[in-house]
Design a protein around this motif. Structure first.
Motif, PDB file in Angstrom:
ATOM      1  N   GLY A 198       6.838  -6.935   3.994  1.00 37.79           N
ATOM      2  CA  GLY A 198       5.728  -6.077   4.656  1.00 37.79           C
ATOM      3  C   GLY A 198       5.750  -4.786   4.136  1.00 37.79           C
ATOM      4  O   GLY A 198       6.618  -4.064   3.542  1.00 37.79           O
ATOM      5  N   GLY A 199       4.820  -4.117   4.195  1.00 35.88           N
ATOM      6  CA  GLY A 199       4.440  -2.698   3.899  1.00 35.88           C
ATOM      7  C   GLY A 199       4.382  -2.459   2.351  1.00 35.88           C
ATOM      8  O   GLY A 199       4.791  -1.273   1.976  1.00 35.88           O
ATOM      9  N   VAL A 200       3.851  -3.243   1.579  1.00 38.49           N
ATOM     10  CA  VAL A 200       4.026  -3.267   0.037  1.00 38.49           C
ATOM     11  C   VAL A 200       3.333  -2.133  -0.548  1.00 38.49           C
ATOM     12  O   VAL A 200       3.414  -1.375  -1.297  1.00 38.49           O
ATOM     13  CB  VAL A 200       3.832  -4.745  -0.527  1.00 38.49           C
ATOM     14  N   PHE A 201       2.013  -2.013   0.019  1.00 34.65           N
ATOM     15  CA  PHE A 201       1.148  -1.122  -0.538  1.00 34.65           C
ATOM     16  C   PHE A 201       1.760   0.521  -0.412  1.00 34.65           C
ATOM     17  O   PHE A 201       1.481   1.326  -1.014  1.00 34.65           O
ATOM     18  CB  PHE A 201      -0.419  -1.045   0.334  1.00 34.65           C
ATOM     19  N   ALA A 202       2.059   0.738   1.001  1.00 44.11           N
ATOM     20  CA  ALA A 202       2.567   1.978   1.445  1.00 44.11           C
ATOM     21  C   ALA A 202       3.956   2.137   0.498  1.00 44.11           C
ATOM     22  O   ALA A 202       3.974   3.429   0.082  1.00 44.11           O
ATOM     23  CB  ALA A 202       3.190   2.211   2.888  1.00 44.11           C
ATOM     24  N   ALA A 203       4.694   1.163   0.235  1.00 42.67           N
ATOM     25  CA  ALA A 203       5.844   1.281  -0.409  1.00 42.67           C
ATOM     26  C   ALA A 203       5.581   1.559  -1.980  1.00 42.67           C
ATOM     27  O   ALA A 203       6.134   2.538  -2.528  1.00 42.67           O
ATOM     28  CB  ALA A 203       6.801   0.184  -0.578  1.00 42.67           C
ATOM     29  N   GLU A 259      -6.515  -8.946  -2.620  1.00 45.42           N
ATOM     30  CA  GLU A 259      -7.519  -8.420  -3.657  1.00 45.42           C
ATOM     31  C   GLU A 259      -8.165  -7.108  -3.456  1.00 45.42           C
ATOM     32  O   GLU A 259      -7.998  -6.201  -4.182  1.00 45.42           O
ATOM     33  CB  GLU A 259      -8.495  -9.180  -4.445  1.00 45.42           C
ATOM     34  N   PRO A 260      -8.823  -6.997  -2.227  1.00 44.46           N
ATOM     35  CA  PRO A 260      -9.121  -5.755  -1.688  1.00 44.46           C
ATOM     36  C   PRO A 260      -8.016  -4.506  -1.718  1.00 44.46           C
ATOM     37  O   PRO A 260      -8.517  -3.285  -2.079  1.00 44.46           O
ATOM     38  CB  PRO A 260      -9.712  -5.745  -0.433  1.00 44.46           C
ATOM     39  N   GLY A 261      -6.774  -4.907  -1.254  1.00 47.85           N
ATOM     40  CA  GLY A 261      -5.860  -3.996  -1.521  1.00 47.85           C
ATOM     41  C   GLY A 261      -5.379  -3.562  -2.647  1.00 47.85           C
ATOM     42  O   GLY A 261      -5.104  -2.342  -3.020  1.00 47.85           O
ATOM     43  N   LEU A 262      -5.366  -4.427  -4.003  1.00 46.44           N
ATOM     44  CA  LEU A 262      -4.847  -4.259  -5.211  1.00 46.44           C
ATOM     45  C   LEU A 262      -5.768  -3.341  -5.580  1.00 46.44           C
ATOM     46  O   LEU A 262      -5.785  -2.130  -6.471  1.00 46.44           O
ATOM     47  CB  LEU A 262      -5.032  -5.372  -5.866  1.00 46.44           C
ATOM     48  N   ARG A 263      -7.413  -3.396  -5.285  1.00 45.81           N
ATOM     49  CA  ARG A 263      -8.305  -2.442  -5.658  1.00 45.81           C
ATOM     50  C   ARG A 263      -8.044  -1.172  -5.303  1.00 45.81           C
ATOM     51  O   ARG A 263      -8.261   0.047  -5.849  1.00 45.81           O
ATOM     52  CB  ARG A 263      -9.841  -3.106  -5.521  1.00 45.81           C
ATOM     53  N   GLN A 264      -7.991  -0.976  -3.835  1.00 43.73           N
ATOM     54  CA  GLN A 264      -7.861   0.428  -3.425  1.00 43.73           C
ATOM     55  C   GLN A 264      -6.777   0.836  -3.903  1.00 43.73           C
ATOM     56  O   GLN A 264      -6.644   2.213  -4.112  1.00 43.73           O
ATOM     57  CB  GLN A 264      -7.591   0.186  -1.750  1.00 43.73           C
TER      58      GLN A 264
END
Length: 497
Positions: free
Chosen positions: A169-174, A206-211
């Motif tokens: 969990g929290g991979v984008f923040a990490a 995918e939307p998170g990867l683009r952001q």
């Protein structure tokens, strides 16, 4: 070609070791001469090379992925914690000091020089070197003098991939936070990201990867799906927090239940991997006496702190339970430090400084710790089968009368002890040992006749190579390895000082 890449991670156990192994296997299948490298490793899982050097077990596994023989240059600095504050420093395969965190800083420049020289040697010998970082590059309190992450990348001009474990969990923040905490000169080498352990719908991810790319100016090179059994030859006991592997369908009528005592300073617990590969063997890691109650075999594994972990066994009541079981004839296996705990007495003026300590008294053995460390790749025979193994220990065991020989150790009744790690990876020996354990325990269990641990390991390494080939942008990885980090990567706020 003379390329290199550093695989960093948002945390320990994010997937650095697995991705490094997968990259090595993918590259060697392309005809590339590739080697793994980890400048500094903190691990209690280690291995002995053919020339008698001790390195991290993960680097030995990565060398196998690259289809080469491991050497000390692949892990020039190995730290083996003996307590929360002190570690043994192993330099180019040989122990050189025991230090605490503050004393370690005095060694940093020397260790940095050795690590950079080892990397230079590997880059001269191979087309590509895949380097693995340690912990997280964003441990900003440790950045000064760092030799494993951005300190290495800066000194050697290495492009950096940051891998994050989405299952936590929290991979984008990490991922974002890892880059943002780095100073601008470090950020300039971070080329992009890999997401690990994904199980879900890509359309939602995918939307998170683009952001993430919009926020950092860095792409995600791919998303690796969850793969059962991918964590092989783990570096630290964090991997033991995962659920135990499914025992599978037993070859005989019953499952064989194995309880492995999870010591505070457990070492070389990769010895258990070969047991877990057997259909019908159920592995449990135990920290209470009750978790041993229904076990058909109790394993006392290796330890970096034999006397301290023995005291822990006694304080938890586990020692009494093991002794009671042994006196009832229930099977017990001690490996290296675990073997030492089964002895009548331990004399330790080296590791703990405790002097003479009573062991569990289940084997007629006296153990005395020597200043020098025994490192070797012994071979022998047991149950009529050849056995090859490795040994790493300060304790020297003297076997008294009344015991049968067993792999440079001994056996009395249903209690076995050996200094040899990796013996259970020998298929014929492992099957014969488990057959006897099952007979002693009264279990209708028969080991499968066709399980090859070596073949299973090769299949797992191939599976890691397949993950890289199928789920990462390998063309972009080629460019990164050959050309380094792209120029003009943006600084991610807030950045470092």
């Amino acid at each position: 070609m003379n390329g290199a890449l550093l695989v960093a991670g948002t945390t320990s156990d994010a997937g650095k070791s697995v991705l490094t192994a997968g990259l090595c296997r993918w590259l060697v299948r392309q005809g590339v001469r590739v080697a793994p490298f980890k400048a500094q490793n903190m691990s209690l899982n280690s291995m002995v090379t053919a020339d008698g050097a001790e390195i991290g077990r993960a680097q030995a596994m990565q060398a196998q992925a690259a289809r080469i023989e491991p050497t000390a240059h692949m892990n020039p600095v190995l730290l083996k914690p003996g307590s929360d504050r002190r570690s043994q420093v192993v330099l180019l395969g040989r122990p050189v000091a025991d230090v605490d965190a503050l004393e370690y800083r005095d060694h940093k420049q020397r260790l940095r020089d050795v690590a950079l020289e080892s990397l230079r040697i590997l880059r001269d010998q191979y087309d590509v070197v895949i380097c693995e970082g340690a912990g997280s590059p964003a441990e900003i309190n440790l950045r000064d003098g760092d030799i494993a992450n951005m300190g290495l990348a800066r000194a050697a001009g290495l492009p950096v991939l940051v891998v994050g474990d989405i299952d936590r969990g929290g991979v984008f923040a990490a991922l974002y936070g890892t880059v943002a905490l780095l100073e601008p000169a470090d950020q300039a080498l971070v080329a992009g990201f890999v997401i690990n352990k994904f199980r879900g719908a890509m359309d939602l991810l995918e939307p998170g990867l683009r952001q993430l790319e919009n926020l950092t100016g860095r792409p995600t090179y791919g998303v690796l799906p969850w793969l059962d059994g991918a964590q092989i030859d783990a570096e630290d006991s964090l991997s033991l927090n995962a659920p135990p592997p499914d025992a599978g369908t037993p070859h005989g009528a019953e499952t064989l239940r194995v309880a492995v005592v999870r010591l505070p300073r457990i070492s070389n617990f990769t010895d258990i991997d070969a047991l877990a590969c057997e259909p019908g063997v159920a592995i449990r890691y135990a920290t209470t006496p009750g978790e041993l109650a229904d076990a058909d075999l109790v394993v006392l594994p290796g330890s970096r702190a034999t006397v301290s972990d023995l005291a822990w066994l006694r304080a938890r009541g586990i020692a009494d339970e093991i002794v009671r079981r042994a006196h009832r004839g229930a099977p017990v296996l001690g490996v290296c430090g675990g073997y030492q705990m089964l002895a009548e007495e331990i004399v330790d003026e080296v590791e703990s400084g405790a002097g003479r300590v009573d062991g569990l008294g289940l084997l007629p053995v006296r153990v005395e710790f020597a200043p020098g460390k025994t490192l070797g790749r012994p071979t022998g025979t047991a149950y009529g089968h050849p056995v090859s193994a490795y040994e790493i220990h300060h304790g020297v065991a003297t076997v008294r009368d009344g015991a049968r020989p067993f792999l440079d150790g001994c056996r009395v009744g249903s209690v076995w002890g050996t200094t040899w790690h990796g013996a259970l990876e020998n298929d014929g020996f492992r099957r014969a040992f488990l057959r006897e354990v099952a007979d002693v325990a009264g279990r209708d269990f028969t080991p499968a006749p066709d399980v090859s641990f070596g073949a299973l390991r090769e299949a797992r390494l191939d599976a890691l190579g397949d993950l890289v080939e199928r789920h990462l942008d390998t063309a972009a990885l080629w460019r990164l390895i050959e050309r380094g980090a792209p120029a003009g990567l943006p600084v991610v706020p807030p950045g470092g000082p």
